[in-house]
Design an enzyme around this catalytic site. Structure first.
Site, short mmCIF file in Angstrom:
data_model
loop_
_atom_site.label_atom_id
_atom_site.label_comp_id
_atom_site.label_asym_id
_atom_site.label_seq_id
_atom_site.Cartn_x
_atom_site.Cartn_y
_atom_site.Cartn_z
N SER A 1 1.53 -7.69 0.85
CA SER A 1 1.90 -7.51 -0.55
C SER A 1 3.32 -6.95 -0.67
CB SER A 1 0.95 -6.53 -1.24
OG SER A 1 -0.22 -7.18 -1.65
N ASP B 1 2.35 -5.32 -11.98
CA ASP B 1 2.20 -5.04 -10.55
C ASP B 1 3.52 -5.18 -9.80
OD1 ASP B 1 1.13 -4.21 -8.21
OD2 ASP B 1 -0.25 -5.90 -7.96
N HIS C 1 1.03 -1.79 -6.69
CA HIS C 1 -0.12 -1.29 -5.95
C HIS C 1 0.24 -0.89 -4.52
CE1 HIS C 1 -0.63 -5.60 -4.63
NE2 HIS C 1 -0.94 -5.00 -3.50
#
Length: 358
Positions: A213, A130, A99
């Site tokens: 992230s 992911d 993402h």
């Protein structure tokens, strides 16, 4: 995409990002009877002061880990968003979240070892887990690959440091502990999320902020044990102290396959071999997953399931939505046999299904 877009981005349900938690060292004193601060009751041993050296040793260990790992943690600019990544090897491969890269193919990468912004290109992205790998177009001097732990033995209570670029603040370091292991969580598919259901996640007490992230969750041996990916939310606000990282075993599995083959050749994730949609009951509440199509020769087809059947249970786990179906299968492996309960017309049926691979 998780990233720290301009200065803020709010998320729903499960947030993508990575961790911070700042914590100090606290010393507690226990009083005994009516004794003064420097005295002890008759016949009792004198109280021992906590050595200052113990605090100094922990601080030094933190500092050593930061010096070892921080040069391997980069900031990734993908379109209008910012995220983090970890240098995976000495060939310029960087692992991050799917993402974070989103639909972009080229990226600007900033490394702590220099002020020059480097160019990188996408090798491959695997939204189902992911994870993604990008590669630097040119290798800078002093680029250092991180050490990735080669064991799944992450223990609850273990001290961890999180490194990344929360809110665009590159080379940030925070700390927390591993608060649980083996969690199954689902990302939102809105706001740039992949919608993936992720099993065996490492839960941490560290708070998570946009832009972290794809960074590094590190133990005190300077080893990466996970990639921070999600934070829980309560309503429209972040739920403090509940963050999740993809475990290093899955990171290594995905990254090694992408680097070697340019794609995932063995996901290790179980699948029914169907496409489906959530259905609701007369009260408009989610009530199961209707099979839209079955893969020819797939697990569901071989067990006799067909389009129009509505799956309501996997083993002993109720299934009400596509997400709950994914979560029910998340801890299974290809080749496992599960009981699938479903309705066909007005009749409830069940079938033993040997799971295939996603």
């Amino acid at each position: 995409m998780d990233a720290s877009p301009a200065p803020s981005s709010s998320r729903r349900v499960i947030r993508r990002r990575a961790l911070p938690l700042t914590a100090g060292v606290c010393t507690l004193a226990l009083a005994c009877g009516c004794a003064g601060p420097d005295s002890a009751p008759s016949g009792a041993p004198a109280r021992q002061a906590v050595p200052a050296r113990a605090t100094d040793d922990l601080e030094e260990r933190y500092q050593d880990v930061i010096k070892d790992v921080l040069p391997s943690v980069v900031q990734i600019a993908a379109g209008d968003g910012l995220g983090s990544g970890v240098v995976y090897d000495d060939k310029g491969h960087i692992v991050t979240n799917a993402h974070v890269v989103g639909s972009e193919k080229t990226f600007d990468v900033s490394v702590p070892t220099g002020e020059k912004v480097l160019k990188a290109s996408l090798v491959s992205s695997y939204p189902e887990q992911d994870l993604a790998v990008v590669k630097l177009d040119d290798l800078p001097d002093g680029l250092k690959a991180a050490r990735f732990d080669d064991t799944d033995e992450v223990e609850v209570g273990q001290i961890v440091l999180a490194m990344g670029s929360p809110l665009g603040l590159s080379s940030s370091v925070t700390q927390g502990i591993v608060s649980a292991v083996g969690r199954t969580v689902s990302e939102s598919s809105s706001g740039g999320g992949t919608g993936a259901t992720l099993a065996d996640m490492v839960q941490t007490s560290a708070a998570i902020n946009p832009g972290n992230s794809g960074g590094a969750l590190v133990n005190l041996d300077s080893e990466v044990i996970g990639i921070p990916t999600l934070a829980a939310t309560e309503g429209d606000s972040a739920a403090p102290g509940i963050g999740f990282a993809i475990p290093v075993s899955m990171v290594r599995t995905v990254a090694d396959q992408i680097i070697e083959s340019g794609k995932i050749t063995d996901s290790g994730r179980a699948a029914l071999g169907i496409t489906g949609r959530t259905v609701v009951d007369d009260s408009y509440q989610p009530a199961g997953v209707a099979i839209v199509s079955v893969e020819k020769g797939g697990a569901a087809a071989d067990a006799g399931l067909r389009a129009g059947d509505v799956i309501t249970r996997i083993g002993g786990t109720p299934v009400t939505t596509i997400t709950s179906l994914s979560e029910a299968l998340a801890n299974d492996e290809p080749g496992d046999e599960v009981k699938v309960t479903y309705t066909r017309g007005d009749a409830e049926k069940s079938a033993e299904v040997t799971l295939g691979e996603m």
